[in-house]
Design a protein around this motif. Sequence first.
Motif, mmCIF file in Angstrom:
data_model
loop_
_atom_site.group_PDB
_atom_site.id
_atom_site.type_symbol
_atom_site.label_atom_id
_atom_site.label_comp_id
_atom_site.label_asym_id
_atom_site.label_seq_id
_atom_site.Cartn_x
_atom_site.Cartn_y
_atom_site.Cartn_z
ATOM 1 N N UNK A 111 15.960 12.470 0.755
ATOM 2 C CA UNK A 111 14.720 13.063 0.231
ATOM 3 C C UNK A 111 14.302 12.465 -1.106
ATOM 4 N N UNK A 112 12.986 12.402 -1.308
ATOM 5 C CA UNK A 112 12.441 11.870 -2.559
ATOM 6 C C UNK A 112 11.179 12.633 -2.917
ATOM 7 N N UNK A 113 10.930 12.760 -4.222
ATOM 8 C CA UNK A 113 9.716 13.401 -4.730
ATOM 9 C C UNK A 113 9.031 12.422 -5.677
ATOM 10 N N UNK A 114 7.748 12.206 -5.456
ATOM 11 C CA UNK A 114 6.962 11.238 -6.228
ATOM 12 C C UNK A 114 5.930 12.003 -7.052
ATOM 13 N N UNK A 115 5.914 11.775 -8.369
ATOM 14 C CA UNK A 115 4.883 12.339 -9.237
ATOM 15 C C UNK A 115 4.103 11.185 -9.847
ATOM 16 N N UNK A 116 2.810 11.139 -9.583
ATOM 17 C CA UNK A 116 1.961 10.031 -9.995
ATOM 18 C C UNK A 116 0.609 10.553 -10.462
ATOM 19 N N UNK A 117 -0.096 9.831 -11.322
ATOM 20 C CA UNK A 117 -1.437 10.259 -11.744
ATOM 21 C C UNK A 117 -2.402 10.454 -10.577
ATOM 22 N N UNK A 118 -2.147 9.772 -9.472
ATOM 23 C CA UNK A 118 -3.026 9.896 -8.310
ATOM 24 C C UNK A 118 -2.919 11.268 -7.648
ATOM 25 N N UNK A 119 -1.909 12.055 -8.043
ATOM 26 C CA UNK A 119 -1.734 13.386 -7.452
ATOM 27 C C UNK A 119 -2.842 14.355 -7.844
ATOM 28 N N UNK A 120 -3.733 13.947 -8.710
ATOM 29 C CA UNK A 120 -4.884 14.782 -9.073
ATOM 30 C C UNK A 120 -5.679 15.157 -7.832
ATOM 31 N N UNK A 121 -5.583 14.313 -6.791
ATOM 32 C CA UNK A 121 -6.305 14.588 -5.544
ATOM 33 C C UNK A 121 -5.771 15.826 -4.837
ATOM 34 N N UNK A 122 -4.557 16.248 -5.189
ATOM 35 C CA UNK A 122 -4.010 17.473 -4.596
ATOM 36 C C UNK A 122 -4.889 18.671 -4.928
ATOM 37 N N UNK A 123 -5.489 18.643 -6.104
ATOM 38 C CA UNK A 123 -6.366 19.736 -6.522
ATOM 39 C C UNK A 123 -7.832 19.396 -6.286
ATOM 40 N N UNK A 124 -8.252 18.219 -6.713
ATOM 41 C CA UNK A 124 -9.672 17.874 -6.704
ATOM 42 C C UNK A 124 -10.115 17.156 -5.433
ATOM 43 N N UNK A 125 -9.163 16.695 -4.616
ATOM 44 C CA UNK A 125 -9.503 15.980 -3.396
ATOM 45 C C UNK A 125 -9.887 16.919 -2.265
ATOM 46 N N UNK A 126 -10.076 16.345 -1.073
ATOM 47 C CA UNK A 126 -10.450 17.165 0.081
ATOM 48 C C UNK A 126 -9.210 17.810 0.706
ATOM 49 N N UNK A 127 -9.432 18.593 1.742
ATOM 50 C CA UNK A 127 -8.345 19.365 2.349
ATOM 51 C C UNK A 127 -7.278 18.475 2.981
ATOM 52 N N UNK A 128 -7.631 17.237 3.353
ATOM 53 C CA UNK A 128 -6.643 16.317 3.920
ATOM 54 C C UNK A 128 -5.469 16.128 2.969
ATOM 55 N N UNK A 129 -5.756 16.040 1.663
ATOM 56 C CA UNK A 129 -4.703 15.816 0.669
ATOM 57 C C UNK A 129 -3.749 17.000 0.581
ATOM 58 N N UNK A 130 -4.285 18.194 0.694
ATOM 59 C CA UNK A 130 -3.430 19.380 0.583
ATOM 60 C C UNK A 130 -2.633 19.601 1.873
ATOM 61 N N UNK A 131 -3.208 19.267 3.017
ATOM 62 C CA UNK A 131 -2.422 19.326 4.257
ATOM 63 C C UNK A 131 -1.307 18.286 4.217
ATOM 64 N N UNK A 132 -1.602 17.134 3.645
ATOM 65 C CA UNK A 132 -0.585 16.080 3.508
ATOM 66 C C UNK A 132 0.578 16.577 2.650
ATOM 67 N N UNK A 133 0.272 17.295 1.578
ATOM 68 C CA UNK A 133 1.315 17.821 0.704
ATOM 69 C C UNK A 133 2.212 18.806 1.454
ATOM 70 N N UNK A 134 1.603 19.728 2.162
ATOM 71 C CA UNK A 134 2.404 20.734 2.857
ATOM 72 C C UNK A 134 3.179 20.115 4.010
ATOM 73 N N UNK A 135 2.576 19.141 4.695
ATOM 74 C CA UNK A 135 3.264 18.491 5.818
ATOM 75 C C UNK A 135 4.443 17.648 5.348
ATOM 76 N N UNK A 136 4.266 16.909 4.250
ATOM 77 C CA UNK A 136 5.372 16.118 3.699
ATOM 78 C C UNK A 136 6.498 17.020 3.209
ATOM 79 N N UNK A 137 6.138 18.156 2.642
ATOM 80 C CA UNK A 137 7.151 19.086 2.127
ATOM 81 C C UNK A 137 8.007 19.648 3.257
ATOM 82 N N UNK A 138 7.373 20.075 4.327
ATOM 83 C CA UNK A 138 8.122 20.681 5.430
ATOM 84 C C UNK A 138 8.857 19.619 6.246
ATOM 85 N N UNK A 139 8.220 18.468 6.438
ATOM 86 C CA UNK A 139 8.780 17.430 7.308
ATOM 87 C C UNK A 139 10.109 16.889 6.819
#
Length: 357
Positions: A111-139
């Motif tokens: 397992x690995x966790x990546x924190x990057x400036x591009x993660x701003x899309x988690x809040x300001x991006x579209x719903x695809x980004x937030x589904x990606x976050x939850x899917x990567x977390x569970x997967x």
Amino acid sequence: MFLKELHLFNFKNHESKNYKLGPTINGFYGKNGTGKTNLLDAIYMLSCAKSYFNNVDSQLVRFGQDFFSLKGNYGENNQTEILLKFSKGKKVISNNGKKYKRLIDHIGQIPAVFITPYDISLILGNSDERRRFIDLSISQVNKDYLKQLALYKKVLLSRNAFLKTNEGNPIDPIILESYDARLIESGKSINTERSAFIEEFNAIFKADYSHLTGDEETIDIEYISDLNHSDFKDILEKQIGADTSAQRTTKGVHKDDLVFTINKLALKKFGSQGQIKSVIIAAKLAQFSYFSGKTNSTPILLLDDIFEKIDLSRAEKLMEMIANKRFGQIIISDTEKTRMEQFLSNIEIDQKFFEII
């Protein structure tokens, strides 16, 4: 488990690179454009079988070449060797010389966790980004979820193709029902897992946000899904007219979203830059804790340009967490070695630095 040796060949801007890393803190430093973030992405790809930034593997090949390879040796005695190769449109991963039949079988092994400036899309991006976050977390901790997700996407594509081919013609109810039955089964499973994840994750997330900021603000994550309050079979039946007109499946878990709130207000609309940054870092740290608890192993923490993009108070809180040995191996990138050394100066943990030219 920690990454002891990293080998890259023809990956992005790197022709051939080898690094021997330490088990605790490692820092890559150099000018912008030298490929520091690409090194972190290579490490992430060895863990998760895909790039953090680009889903098209062919675009990861160094310009003018036709393949790339990544190799990671893990553990003090190199007891685990992960080799990833991409050539002629095919990606292959092997673990100690044994090729995986399916790439998804590798996910979660390291397992690995990546924190990057591009993660701003988690809040300001579209719903695809937030589904990606939850899917990567569970997967990374639940392979069955990953299988259900792949099945859902496959059936969804087939159902949408069927709706398009029947433009202007009556829909064959028998064929549609066959698609719906499979979509419903996997969709319900995904919804159940996402709901359970958010309930557990929220508590960790809130604690990390409070520790990081010292604030008493009320933060929360709400899981939004069509399936939360209605049966999926009923939803599909009610939407058949809309789906036929749109020639696609208009409702389902592929439309799910996460809403981050602060003091019961949507962070996306009302949050300050500082609050947004704090929420993103807290969410990633909570992801780290979630992985640790579920896998009984410590994930690799990748921090990309973290000191340049974070204010002093949050950086100090993060360093406090590191000093308390909450994390295992940490790999940091920054343009300035002196800045990394300054932030890490009070941490009595072995540190290695590598200049990227």
